[in-house]
Design a protein around this motif. Sequence first.
Motif, PDB file in Angstrom:
ATOM      1  N   MET A  37       5.387  13.519   6.698  1.00 48.41           N
ATOM      2  CA  MET A  37       6.449  13.064   5.797  1.00 48.41           C
ATOM      3  C   MET A  37       7.541  12.340   6.565  1.00 48.41           C
ATOM      4  SD  MET A  37       5.725  14.269   2.681  1.00 48.41           S
ATOM      5  CE  MET A  37       7.210  14.603   1.753  1.00 48.41           C
ATOM      6  N   GLY A  38       8.030  11.244   5.999  1.00 50.20           N
ATOM      7  CA  GLY A  38       9.210  10.607   6.547  1.00 50.20           C
ATOM      8  C   GLY A  38      10.435  11.451   6.209  1.00 50.20           C
ATOM      9  N   LEU A  70      12.462   4.916  -5.892  1.00 47.83           N
ATOM     10  CA  LEU A  70      13.666   5.333  -5.173  1.00 47.83           C
ATOM     11  C   LEU A  70      13.308   5.969  -3.833  1.00 47.83           C
ATOM     12  CD1 LEU A  70      15.791   6.766  -8.114  1.00 47.83           C
ATOM     13  CD2 LEU A  70      15.850   4.471  -7.113  1.00 47.83           C
ATOM     14  N   GLY A  71      12.290   6.801  -3.823  1.00 48.96           N
ATOM     15  CA  GLY A  71      11.849   7.403  -2.570  1.00 48.96           C
ATOM     16  C   GLY A  71      11.361   6.372  -1.577  1.00 48.96           C
ATOM     17  N   ARG A  72      10.604   5.402  -2.058  1.00 48.72           N
ATOM     18  CA  ARG A  72      10.109   4.347  -1.171  1.00 48.72           C
ATOM     19  C   ARG A  72      11.257   3.474  -0.658  1.00 48.72           C
ATOM     20  NH1 ARG A  72       4.096   3.103  -2.518  1.00 48.72           N
ATOM     21  NH2 ARG A  72       4.515   1.215  -1.371  1.00 48.72           N
ATOM     22  N   TRP A  73      12.289   3.236  -1.488  1.00 54.28           N
ATOM     23  CA  TRP A  73      13.456   2.472  -1.030  1.00 54.28           C
ATOM     24  C   TRP A  73      14.129   3.209   0.122  1.00 54.28           C
ATOM     25  CZ3 TRP A  73      18.563   2.917  -0.041  1.00 54.28           C
ATOM     26  CH2 TRP A  73      19.308   1.737   0.085  1.00 54.28           C
ATOM     27  N   THR A  77      14.319   1.806   3.948  1.00 57.10           N
ATOM     28  CA  THR A  77      15.632   1.594   4.557  1.00 57.10           C
ATOM     29  C   THR A  77      15.722   2.308   5.900  1.00 57.10           C
ATOM     30  OG1 THR A  77      16.627   1.282   2.388  1.00 57.10           O
ATOM     31  CG2 THR A  77      18.110   1.835   4.189  1.00 57.10           C
ATOM     32  N   GLY A  78      15.219   3.524   5.973  1.00 58.01           N
ATOM     33  CA  GLY A  78      15.209   4.240   7.248  1.00 58.01           C
ATOM     34  C   GLY A  78      14.289   3.582   8.266  1.00 58.01           C
ATOM     35  N   PRO A 110      -1.596   6.186  -4.732  1.00 54.38           N
ATOM     36  CA  PRO A 110      -2.528   5.200  -4.153  1.00 54.38           C
ATOM     37  C   PRO A 110      -2.180   3.790  -4.629  1.00 54.38           C
ATOM     38  CG  PRO A 110      -3.715   7.099  -5.005  1.00 54.38           C
ATOM     39  CD  PRO A 110      -2.278   7.240  -5.450  1.00 54.38           C
ATOM     40  N   HIS A 111      -2.284   2.853  -3.692  1.00 51.67           N
ATOM     41  CA  HIS A 111      -2.000   1.454  -3.991  1.00 51.67           C
ATOM     42  C   HIS A 111      -2.999   0.605  -3.207  1.00 51.67           C
ATOM     43  CE1 HIS A 111       0.110   1.319  -0.083  1.00 51.67           C
ATOM     44  NE2 HIS A 111       0.565   2.505  -0.433  1.00 51.67           N
ATOM     45  N   GLN A 112      -2.871  -0.701  -3.286  1.00 54.53           N
ATOM     46  CA  GLN A 112      -3.878  -1.588  -2.699  1.00 54.53           C
ATOM     47  C   GLN A 112      -4.053  -1.423  -1.197  1.00 54.53           C
ATOM     48  OE1 GLN A 112      -2.216  -5.284  -3.998  1.00 54.53           O
ATOM     49  NE2 GLN A 112      -1.220  -5.697  -2.050  1.00 54.53           N
ATOM     50  N   TYR A 113      -3.058  -0.841  -0.503  1.00 51.94           N
ATOM     51  CA  TYR A 113      -3.153  -0.674   0.948  1.00 51.94           C
ATOM     52  C   TYR A 113      -3.409   0.773   1.357  1.00 51.94           C
ATOM     53  CZ  TYR A 113      -1.163  -5.322   0.742  1.00 51.94           C
ATOM     54  OH  TYR A 113      -0.938  -6.648   0.450  1.00 51.94           O
ATOM     55  N   GLY A 114      -3.619   1.663   0.409  1.00 55.07           N
ATOM     56  CA  GLY A 114      -3.882   3.059   0.731  1.00 55.07           C
ATOM     57  C   GLY A 114      -2.953   3.982  -0.029  1.00 55.07           C
ATOM     58  N   ASN A 115      -2.626   5.113   0.590  1.00 52.54           N
ATOM     59  CA  ASN A 115      -1.750   6.077  -0.075  1.00 52.54           C
ATOM     60  C   ASN A 115      -0.632   6.550   0.848  1.00 52.54           C
ATOM     61  OD1 ASN A 115      -3.364   7.573   1.594  1.00 52.54           O
ATOM     62  ND2 ASN A 115      -3.692   9.230   0.146  1.00 52.54           N
ATOM     63  N   THR A 116      -0.172   5.641   1.699  1.00 52.27           N
ATOM     64  CA  THR A 116       0.983   5.933   2.548  1.00 52.27           C
ATOM     65  C   THR A 116       1.964   4.762   2.436  1.00 52.27           C
ATOM     66  OG1 THR A 116       0.068   4.867   4.527  1.00 52.27           O
ATOM     67  CG2 THR A 116      -0.399   7.228   4.231  1.00 52.27           C
ATOM     68  N   ALA A 117       3.178   5.022   2.870  1.00 53.12           N
ATOM     69  CA  ALA A 117       4.190   3.969   2.974  1.00 53.12           C
ATOM     70  C   ALA A 117       4.828   4.122   4.354  1.00 53.12           C
ATOM     71  CB  ALA A 117       5.238   4.094   1.869  1.00 53.12           C
TER      72      ALA A 117
END
Length: 144
Positions: A37-38, A70-73, A77-78, A110-117
């Motif tokens: 986790m970030g 919001l979590g991804r923002w 940002t970090g 899950p998104h086009q690049y996987g399931n992580t950000a």
Amino acid sequence: MPQHLTGTASRLIIGKLLYDWDHQDYCLIAYTGLDNMGVVGTFPDANGDAPDLWSIAARHESQKADYEDLGRWCLCTGWALSSKPRDTWIEVTNQPWKLEVRNTLKEIKPHQYGNTAYGWKGVHVGVLTVDDPDVIKQAHALLS
């Protein structure tokens, strides 16, 4: 009662963020990770003030933004701190930290690049503190 997480960062980045464009107000944010986790949090300034990063995200995102947006923002940002000019952030290693958790995005859909950000499965967001007075002094100097 808020949840608290603790860890020792192999890499902890603390930097300044322009969070209120209208008043040109800056705050400090800190970025590291724990397991998969970030971890992103505002870092208290010399007065002990640490605005709510999730609320900052809500003001910067569209009105249609959902919880994951919001979590991804916050995570972006970090993560992006170290891409800014070097005089706007510090990096410390082997630094114990504590996060007062305000929000947690447990998993990235899950998104086009996987399931992580940014390499993380999710993100904990809150107020991050350290006890080392030298690190605190260096961080506060970023706002001078």
